[in-house]
Design an enzyme around this catalytic site. Structure first.
Site, PDB file in Angstrom:
ATOM      1  N   ASP A   6       0.832  -1.196   0.000  1.00 58.14           N
ATOM      2  CA  ASP A   6       0.000   0.000   0.000  1.00 58.14           C
ATOM      3  C   ASP A   6       0.868   1.248   0.000  1.00 58.14           C
ATOM      4  O   ASP A   6       0.640   2.179  -0.745  1.00 58.14           O
ATOM      5  CB  ASP A   6      -0.977   0.012   1.176  1.00 58.14           C
ATOM      6  CG  ASP A   6      -0.302  -0.171   2.537  1.00 58.14           C
ATOM      7  OD1 ASP A   6       0.919  -0.449   2.600  1.00 58.14           O
ATOM      8  OD2 ASP A   6      -1.009  -0.045   3.552  1.00 58.14           O
ATOM      9  N   ASP A  29       7.191   3.580   3.334  1.00 59.74           N
ATOM     10  CA  ASP A  29       7.491   4.715   4.207  1.00 59.74           C
ATOM     11  C   ASP A  29       8.979   4.693   4.561  1.00 59.74           C
ATOM     12  O   ASP A  29       9.791   5.317   3.904  1.00 59.74           O
ATOM     13  CB  ASP A  29       6.602   4.622   5.446  1.00 59.74           C
ATOM     14  CG  ASP A  29       6.672   5.835   6.342  1.00 59.74           C
ATOM     15  OD1 ASP A  29       7.624   6.626   6.233  1.00 59.74           O
ATOM     16  OD2 ASP A  29       5.771   5.998   7.166  1.00 59.74           O
ATOM     17  N   LYS A  67       6.852   7.271  -0.005  1.00 55.18           N
ATOM     18  CA  LYS A  67       7.479   8.439   0.598  1.00 55.18           C
ATOM     19  C   LYS A  67       8.960   8.386   0.258  1.00 55.18           C
ATOM     20  O   LYS A  67       9.467   7.372  -0.219  1.00 55.18           O
ATOM     21  CB  LYS A  67       7.275   8.419   2.117  1.00 55.18           C
ATOM     22  CG  LYS A  67       5.806   8.536   2.515  1.00 55.18           C
ATOM     23  CD  LYS A  67       5.631   8.532   4.015  1.00 55.18           C
ATOM     24  CE  LYS A  67       4.162   8.622   4.403  1.00 55.18           C
ATOM     25  NZ  LYS A  67       3.986   8.654   5.865  1.00 55.18           N
ATOM     26  N   ASP A 111      -5.064   2.817   6.925  1.00 53.39           N
ATOM     27  CA  ASP A 111      -5.921   3.026   8.088  1.00 53.39           C
ATOM     28  C   ASP A 111      -5.360   4.024   9.094  1.00 53.39           C
ATOM     29  O   ASP A 111      -4.194   4.390   9.048  1.00 53.39           O
ATOM     30  CB  ASP A 111      -6.130   1.696   8.816  1.00 53.39           C
ATOM     31  CG  ASP A 111      -4.881   1.244   9.553  1.00 53.39           C
ATOM     32  OD1 ASP A 111      -4.917   1.172  10.801  1.00 53.39           O
ATOM     33  OD2 ASP A 111      -3.857   0.965   8.895  1.00 53.39           O
ATOM     34  N   ARG A 140     -10.130   2.658   6.153  1.00 58.28           N
ATOM     35  CA  ARG A 140      -9.558   1.982   4.987  1.00 58.28           C
ATOM     36  C   ARG A 140     -10.458   2.113   3.755  1.00 58.28           C
ATOM     37  O   ARG A 140      -9.993   2.085   2.635  1.00 58.28           O
ATOM     38  CB  ARG A 140      -9.339   0.496   5.275  1.00 58.28           C
ATOM     39  CG  ARG A 140      -8.268   0.204   6.280  1.00 58.28           C
ATOM     40  CD  ARG A 140      -8.045  -1.309   6.388  1.00 58.28           C
ATOM     41  NE  ARG A 140      -7.227  -1.665   7.534  1.00 58.28           N
ATOM     42  CZ  ARG A 140      -5.900  -1.641   7.563  1.00 58.28           C
ATOM     43  NH1 ARG A 140      -5.238  -1.262   6.487  1.00 58.28           N
ATOM     44  NH2 ARG A 140      -5.243  -1.992   8.646  1.00 58.28           N
TER      45      ARG A 140
END
Length: 187
Positions: free
Chosen positions: A108, A111, A139, A167, A173
Site C-alpha cells: 500500500d 514509508d 514516501k 488506516d 480503509r
C-alpha cells in the site's frame, strides 16, 4: 479537494484529500497495463501485503491482461501509531510455493522501507525467479530501498495518510480517496 475531521482519543485530526478516486483509478489502469506488458507470457504470483494493500491489489489485478496467481502475507510495523515502530514482524506467511516463480509484491505504502527490505529478504530465501515490488504510495526513502521498487503509483510527502486501504487505528480503509494528516490537537 475534500477535508475530513476525525475525533479519536480526545484529539481532533484534520485530513485533506491529496489523491482523488479518479486519479487513483487512472494510475492503477496505467500500472496494470505496464505490468501486463512486462509479464506477458508469464504467470506471476501476486502477493498482497495485508491489510493495507487489499483495495489497491483488487483494483490492480482487475486491470491485468495476463494470467496470475494470488497469495497474501501479513506483517506489522506500525501497530496503532502514526509512525513506524522501527521493526517488522511476520503475522501470516504466504502459502504458495514461490521457488523458481516470478513474484510481484503489492504494498500500500513504502514509508521507511523496512517492510520492503524485510519482505525482499524473506521471499529471496525461497529462491524465486524474480521479485518485483509495486506500491501505491511511496514516501522518500533511501537508495537501497528505491532499487527494490519497480512500480510506483504516487510519490507523496512524509505526512501520515489514510484511505484506499490505509488506516488510522484500523479505521478509514474504505475511503475512496487518499487523505493526508494536516493537523491534530488535544480536545
Amino acid at each position: 479537494m475534500g477535508k475530513l475531521t476525525i475525533e479519536r482519543d480526545n484529539k481532533s485530526y484534520l485530513f485533506e484529500e491529496i489523491i482523488s478516486e479518479a486519479e487513483l483509478c487512472k494510475r492503477v489502469k496505467e500500472l496494470g497495463k505496464q505490468i501486463s506488458i512486462d509479464y506477458e507470457g508469464k504467470v506471476p504470483i501476486i502477493i498482497g501485503v495485508l491489510n493495507g494493500s487489499f483495495l489497491f491489489m483488487a483494483d490492480l489485478i482487475r486491470n491485468l491482461n495476463i494470467e496470475f496467481e494470488v497469495d497474501f502475507i501479513k506483517i506489522s510495523s506500525y501497530g496503532d501509531d502514526l509512525k513506524t515502530s522501527g521493526s517488522v514482524s511476520l503475522i501470516k506467511d504466504t502459502s504458495a510455493n514461490i521457488t523458481g516463480r516470478d513474484i510481484i509484491v503489492v504494498e500500500d505504502i513504502v514509508d521507511s522501507g523496512l517492510s520492503v527490505k524485510y519482505l525482499y529478504k524473506k521471499l529471496s530465501n525461497n529462491n524465486p525467479k524474480s521479485i518485483n515490488v509495486i506500491t501505491c504510495l511511496k514516501k522518500k526513502t533511501k537508495k537501497d530501498v528505491d532499487q527494490l521498487i519497480k512500480y510506483i503509483g504516487f510519490n507523496i510527502s512524509s505526512s501520515f495518510v489514510i484511505g484506499y486501504g490505509l488506516d488510522f487505528k484500523q479505521k478509514y480503509r474504505g475511503l475512496s480517496s487518499i487523505y493526508n494528516l494536516k493537523s491534530h490537537m488535544e480536545s
